[in-house]
Design an enzyme around this catalytic site. Structure first.
Site, PDB file in Angstrom:
ATOM      1  N   ARG A   1       0.823  -1.223   0.000  1.00 41.96           N
ATOM      2  CA  ARG A   1       0.000   0.000   0.000  1.00 41.96           C
ATOM      3  C   ARG A   1       0.854   1.268   0.000  1.00 41.96           C
ATOM      4  O   ARG A   1       0.406   2.310  -0.477  1.00 41.96           O
ATOM      5  CB  ARG A   1      -0.933  -0.002   1.208  1.00 41.96           C
ATOM      6  CG  ARG A   1      -2.168  -0.842   0.959  1.00 41.96           C
ATOM      7  CD  ARG A   1      -3.096  -0.794   2.145  1.00 41.96           C
ATOM      8  NE  ARG A   1      -4.429  -1.263   1.789  1.00 41.96           N
ATOM      9  CZ  ARG A   1      -5.346  -1.612   2.683  1.00 41.96           C
ATOM     10  NH1 ARG A   1      -5.084  -1.546   3.971  1.00 41.96           N
ATOM     11  NH2 ARG A   1      -6.536  -2.019   2.285  1.00 41.96           N
TER      12      ARG A   1
ATOM     13  N   LYS B   1     -15.333 -15.273   6.735  1.00 43.40           N
ATOM     14  CA  LYS B   1     -16.753 -15.210   7.075  1.00 43.40           C
ATOM     15  C   LYS B   1     -17.673 -15.018   5.876  1.00 43.40           C
ATOM     16  O   LYS B   1     -17.465 -14.142   5.049  1.00 43.40           O
ATOM     17  CB  LYS B   1     -16.998 -14.045   8.025  1.00 43.40           C
ATOM     18  CG  LYS B   1     -16.502 -14.303   9.437  1.00 43.40           C
ATOM     19  CD  LYS B   1     -16.591 -13.023  10.191  1.00 43.40           C
ATOM     20  CE  LYS B   1     -16.764 -13.183  11.669  1.00 43.40           C
ATOM     21  NZ  LYS B   1     -16.991 -11.835  12.252  1.00 43.40           N
TER      22      LYS B   1
ATOM     23  N   GLY C   1      -6.868  -6.577   0.740  1.00 37.40           N
ATOM     24  CA  GLY C   1      -5.602  -6.510   1.451  1.00 37.40           C
ATOM     25  C   GLY C   1      -4.993  -7.889   1.619  1.00 37.40           C
ATOM     26  O   GLY C   1      -3.834  -8.111   1.302  1.00 37.40           O
TER      27      GLY C   1
ATOM     28  N   GLY D   1     -12.337  -4.173   1.697  1.00 42.11           N
ATOM     29  CA  GLY D   1     -13.749  -3.776   1.807  1.00 42.11           C
ATOM     30  C   GLY D   1     -14.148  -2.838   0.676  1.00 42.11           C
ATOM     31  O   GLY D   1     -15.241  -2.952   0.113  1.00 42.11           O
TER      32      GLY D   1
HETATM   33  C1  3PG Z   1      -8.597  -1.715   4.945  1.00 43.13           C
HETATM   34  O1  3PG Z   1      -7.578  -2.212   5.402  1.00 43.13           O
HETATM   35  O2  3PG Z   1      -9.536  -2.393   4.518  1.00 43.13           O
HETATM   36  C2  3PG Z   1      -8.665  -0.218   4.832  1.00 43.13           C
HETATM   37  O3  3PG Z   1      -7.454   0.364   5.158  1.00 43.13           O
HETATM   38  C3  3PG Z   1      -9.785   0.301   5.673  1.00 43.13           C
HETATM   39  O4  3PG Z   1      -9.552  -0.020   7.024  1.00 43.13           O
HETATM   40  P1  3PG Z   1     -10.784  -0.207   7.996  1.00 43.13           P
HETATM   41  O5  3PG Z   1     -11.495  -1.466   7.548  1.00 43.13           O
HETATM   42  O6  3PG Z   1     -10.218  -0.313   9.374  1.00 43.13           O
HETATM   43  O7  3PG Z   1     -11.683   1.002   7.840  1.00 43.13           O
END
Ligand code: 3PG
Ligand code: MG
Length: 399
Positions: A41, A206, A356, A380
């Protein structure tokens, strides 16, 4: 859609101007040592930062890291990220030890043309993630004070209605960075008319996390291959016992409905690697998916499943993959993820790796990143994009 881009900002000229860049530098850290275990990232935001530096901007970068609870928490400090960012940029990164306090103000103030500062973790301030509009607004006001223009390159966080993502762009001329643009360009081909066959591979722990995206994808895809921890809830829905594997009992009925709705589309494991404990040293064997011993838990998909998935991936024209097939961090349970990743890489399809964890898996397993069409920095965020949701960070750039 009328998003102004980094190129529009550069065309205006940024020499000597203050530019605030929201990045997603939320990198995985080693639990024991705190060392950065995957800097993907950080690398992903370099093109935007280099362009701004090269054009002589005074660049202030801000990001979150992990999920601290609105107050400083040393284990989530961005200090080591500042160091790594500096190494990768080949230029020092001035680090502010707070978000909008004295250190941040003086660090930003002292920036020369073409210099870079990184603020401390935005989530050390409760205003970043607050649901209270006024609390977010006052934090956003302070952040916005650090720039004359705002560039969003934090694709991984565009699904969050957070101050730095959603409220700051309402206060400054705003532009999409190179990473955000590329991510949206690629993912929009998947929500549009992807070349067929279109095969999606989903893993991760999940079903409940992935339900919305499964619902959205099921009518669009030709095949949906399911591995990872979530496959056990599907196997249970098929009537199999899953031992002590991860199971979301309350999702079993939902999984059954999904399979009935699209007969033959969802492909599940036929064999799994079952272990007597969640440990790299645990005794383990490959067993049939309908024969998991009651005292064992599945930690990976088995070789026959890998072969079946590979066959389904062969000939695909478009592939989206999110989520590891097993506990790839433990060598005995990494074969499934590796096998499927290699099948995706070798498929000849246009391939997108989302998330990620799957992106980190590609690098951790030493696979060649360039053999994938696109490796998303969003977990996400990419899933919510594919669900067709309005993403607050993108919406904020459109206005
Ligand atoms: C992630 O790792 O999915 C993003 O950096 C967002 O992080 P978060 O899910 O803690 O908001
Ligand atoms: Mg996340």
């Amino acid at each position: 859609m009328s998003i102004r881009t980094l190129d529009d900002l550069l065309a205006e000229g940024v020499s000597g101007r203050r530019v605030l860049v929201r990045a997603d530098l939320n990198v995985p850290l080693d639990k024991q040592t705190g060392a950065i275990t995957d800097d993907g990232r950080i690398r992903a935001v370099l093109p935007t930062l280099s362009a701004l530096i090269g054009a002589g901007a005074k660049v202030t970068v801000c990001s979150h890291l992990g999920r601290p609870k609105g107050a400083p928490d040393p284990q989530f400090s961005l200090r080591s990220v500042a160091g790594r960012l500096g190494e990768l940029l080949g230029a020092p990164v001035h680090f502010a030890t707070d978000t909008v306090g004295d250190s941040a103000r003086s660090t930003v103030e002292a920036l020369g043309d073409g210099e870079v500062a990184l603020l401390e973790n935005l989530r050390f301030n409760a205003g970043e993630t607050s649901k209270d509009e006024a609390e977010r607004a006052s934090f956003a006001d302070q952040l916005a004070g650090f720039g004359e223009a705002y560039v969003d390159d934090a694709f991984g966080a565009v699904h969050r209605k957070h101050a730095s993502v959603y409220d700051v762009p309402a206060r400054l001329p705003h532009f999409a960075g190179r990473l955000v643009l590329r991510e949206v360009e690629v993912l929009s081909t998947l929500t549009g008319e992807p070349e067929r066959p279109y095969v999606v591979v989903l893993g991760g722990s999940k079903v409940s996390d992935k339900l919305a995206v499964i619902e959205a994808l099921l009518p669009k895809v030709d095949r949906l291959l399911i591995g990872g921890g979530m496959c056990f809830t599907f196997l249970k829905a098929q009537g199999h016992e899953v031992g002590t594997s991860l199971l979301e009992e309350e999702m079993v009925e939902t999984c059954r409905n999904l399979m009935e709705r699209a007969p033959g589309k969802i492909l599940l494991p036929v064999d799994v690697v079952a272990a007597d404990a969640f440990s790299p040293d645990a005794t383990h064997d490959t067993v049939r998916a309908d024969g998991i011993p009651s005292h064992r838990l599945g930690l990976d998909i088995g070789p026959e499943t890998v072969a079946g998935f590979a066959a389904a991936l062969k000939g695909a024209r478009t592939i989206f993959w999110n989520g590891p097939m097993g506990v790839f961090e433990m060598a005995p349970f990494a074969h499934g993820t590796r096998g499927v990743a290699e099948a995706i890489a070798g498929s000849g399809a246009f391939t997108v790796v989302g998330g990620g964890d799957s992106a980190a898996a590609v690098r951790a397993l030493g696979l060649d990143e360039s053999s994938f069409g696109h490796i998303s920095t969003g977990g996400g965020a990419s899933l919510e994009y594919l669900e067709g949701k309005t993403l607050p960070g993108i919406a904020a750039l459109e206005n």
